[in-house]
Design a protein around this motif. Sequence first.
Motif, PDB file in Angstrom:
ATOM      1  N   ILE A 326      10.045  99.023  98.479  1.00  0.00           N
ATOM      2  CA  ILE A 326      10.794  98.571  99.661  1.00  0.00           C
ATOM      3  C   ILE A 326      10.990  99.708 100.651  1.00  0.00           C
ATOM      4  O   ILE A 326      10.910  99.512 101.874  1.00  0.00           O
ATOM      5  N   THR A 327      11.254 100.919 100.152  1.00  0.00           N
ATOM      6  CA  THR A 327      11.455 102.045 101.059  1.00  0.00           C
ATOM      7  C   THR A 327      10.207 102.294 101.897  1.00  0.00           C
ATOM      8  O   THR A 327      10.292 102.537 103.109  1.00  0.00           O
ATOM      9  N   LEU A 328       9.037 102.238 101.268  1.00  0.00           N
ATOM     10  CA  LEU A 328       7.798 102.435 102.018  1.00  0.00           C
ATOM     11  C   LEU A 328       7.551 101.295 103.009  1.00  0.00           C
ATOM     12  O   LEU A 328       7.028 101.512 104.106  1.00  0.00           O
ATOM     13  N   PHE A 329       7.920 100.073 102.636  1.00  0.00           N
ATOM     14  CA  PHE A 329       7.826  98.950 103.578  1.00  0.00           C
ATOM     15  C   PHE A 329       8.656  99.243 104.833  1.00  0.00           C
ATOM     16  O   PHE A 329       8.206  99.052 105.961  1.00  0.00           O
ATOM     17  N   GLY A 330       9.895  99.684 104.610  1.00  0.00           N
ATOM     18  CA  GLY A 330      10.778  99.980 105.737  1.00  0.00           C
ATOM     19  C   GLY A 330      10.262 101.120 106.593  1.00  0.00           C
ATOM     20  O   GLY A 330      10.340 101.082 107.830  1.00  0.00           O
ATOM     21  N   MET A 331       9.727 102.148 105.945  1.00  0.00           N
ATOM     22  CA  MET A 331       9.186 103.275 106.698  1.00  0.00           C
ATOM     23  C   MET A 331       7.975 102.854 107.521  1.00  0.00           C
ATOM     24  O   MET A 331       7.813 103.281 108.673  1.00  0.00           O
ATOM     25  N   ALA A 332       7.116 102.006 106.946  1.00  0.00           N
ATOM     26  CA  ALA A 332       5.965 101.510 107.695  1.00  0.00           C
ATOM     27  C   ALA A 332       6.419 100.707 108.910  1.00  0.00           C
ATOM     28  O   ALA A 332       5.842 100.828 110.002  1.00  0.00           O
ATOM     29  N   SER A 333       7.457  99.897 108.736  1.00  0.00           N
ATOM     30  CA  SER A 333       7.990  99.118 109.860  1.00  0.00           C
ATOM     31  C   SER A 333       8.551 100.042 110.938  1.00  0.00           C
ATOM     32  O   SER A 333       8.360  99.809 112.140  1.00  0.00           O
ATOM     33  N   ALA A 334       9.245 101.104 110.509  1.00  0.00           N
ATOM     34  CA  ALA A 334       9.816 102.046 111.472  1.00  0.00           C
ATOM     35  C   ALA A 334       8.721 102.787 112.226  1.00  0.00           C
ATOM     36  O   ALA A 334       8.804 102.974 113.451  1.00  0.00           O
ATOM     37  N   VAL A 335       7.675 103.218 111.529  1.00  0.00           N
ATOM     38  CA  VAL A 335       6.573 103.917 112.189  1.00  0.00           C
ATOM     39  C   VAL A 335       5.860 102.984 113.158  1.00  0.00           C
ATOM     40  O   VAL A 335       5.485 103.382 114.278  1.00  0.00           O
ATOM     41  N   PHE A 336       5.661 101.739 112.750  1.00  0.00           N
ATOM     42  CA  PHE A 336       5.023 100.765 113.634  1.00  0.00           C
ATOM     43  C   PHE A 336       5.856 100.564 114.894  1.00  0.00           C
ATOM     44  O   PHE A 336       5.315 100.385 115.997  1.00  0.00           O
ATOM     45  N   THR A 337       7.160 100.592 114.759  1.00  0.00           N
ATOM     46  CA  THR A 337       8.048 100.418 115.911  1.00  0.00           C
ATOM     47  C   THR A 337       8.071 101.651 116.801  1.00  0.00           C
ATOM     48  O   THR A 337       7.962 101.551 118.027  1.00  0.00           O
ATOM     49  N   MET A 338       8.201 102.835 116.198  1.00  0.00           N
ATOM     50  CA  MET A 338       8.398 104.053 116.981  1.00  0.00           C
ATOM     51  C   MET A 338       7.110 104.647 117.519  1.00  0.00           C
ATOM     52  O   MET A 338       7.103 105.344 118.532  1.00  0.00           O
ATOM     53  N   GLY A 339       5.992 104.436 116.823  1.00  0.00           N
ATOM     54  CA  GLY A 339       4.776 105.130 117.189  1.00  0.00           C
ATOM     55  C   GLY A 339       4.764 106.534 116.623  1.00  0.00           C
ATOM     56  O   GLY A 339       5.573 106.899 115.772  1.00  0.00           O
ATOM     57  N   ALA A 340       3.855 107.361 117.118  1.00  0.00           N
ATOM     58  CA  ALA A 340       3.645 108.688 116.538  1.00  0.00           C
ATOM     59  C   ALA A 340       4.722 109.683 116.922  1.00  0.00           C
ATOM     60  O   ALA A 340       5.046 110.585 116.159  1.00  0.00           O
TER      61      ALA A 340
END
Length: 364
Positions: A326-340
């Motif tokens: 779940i933590t990696l799911f959330g991090m992937a969602s955050a990266v997708f939202t924020m960009g690089a």
Amino acid sequence: MDTRIPTLAGVVALVLTLMTRPAAAHVDYVTDGPGAALDAVAFALSVLADPVNAAVFGVSGLAVTGGLAAYLWVRPTIADVVVLRDVLAGYADLVPWMLRLSVGLPLVGAGFQGYLFAPTVTFDPTASPLVRLLFIGLGFTLLFGLATRIVTAVGLVTYAWAVSVDPGVVLAMEYVPAFLALLILGGGRPSADHMLQQVASTDGTYYGRVDPVHHLKGFLDSATAPYRESVPVVVRVGMGVTFIYLGLFQKLADPGRSLLVVEKYDLTAVVPVDPGMWVLGAGLTETLVGLVLIFGFMTRGAAAVSFVLFTTTLFGLPDDPVLAHITLFGMASAVFTMGAGPLSFDEWFGRPARSDRGTAVSAD
């Protein structure tokens, strides 16, 4: 001829190549005991010595390289992608909430089920009730967004203690960048911190007369403001390091144990290739995704691919613990939202959204 076509074809080739590989998984979570002792280099060479295997890797490598080369050469501005980036930039205030959910839920699960961050490092909840209460308390306060920065600081100390107790906790290294991001951002909104701050900072409220904490929160918000721009870097690099650990150390460096996963789930029946191809494919794919995230290249695309990989893991490996991902799911969602974010290839070479540099700002 539209110059965007070769670029789009290259991107599609890259995505399809990644998606047809095995999903990202912690090998230790789904295997019991070590596999056969195999030399990693000799194993890789023996797999690639087969002409069919070598051809598959060669074609895949050429497709990925060609697609990336086309992207770098053409560098198109596709209106749909630009609009998507700008829409995602508008979700900035939800990033702390995403991270709180992705950390809080597995911490509650760890406390109830009795493990220290990583499901492989267990403890007896009845014999260690204080440890159990600590994890449950950390999880629920993060879910509520109450005293978020203080709780995440305690979480970081707890993680360091857990690693000193059992180095196997490093399997759950994704907690560290998530904690660091929350330490910088705070609870965001919706959260108890934001709600109480609004009440306490309003003149004439009873709560504002008795609560001194909102003054501390205001100080912390100001103190961490200069670092909020770096949150995308913290999250994507932390996620990238996790992927490299999964691909390089858990799979490529330990092919014997990875072969146990292929055998256990009969993965060769899913895609009829040599078992060694599954191991090399998974390891190289995860390592590649990790490097792409660390360097910040096509970051949102890499985050989307990683999200797909996690999802296929849950469907393909039925006994892989859901809470552990779940933590990696959330991090992937955050990266997708924020960009690089800054210090990335995307920022230097690409065309970021109008407000990408400000997507990690707390909405307090």
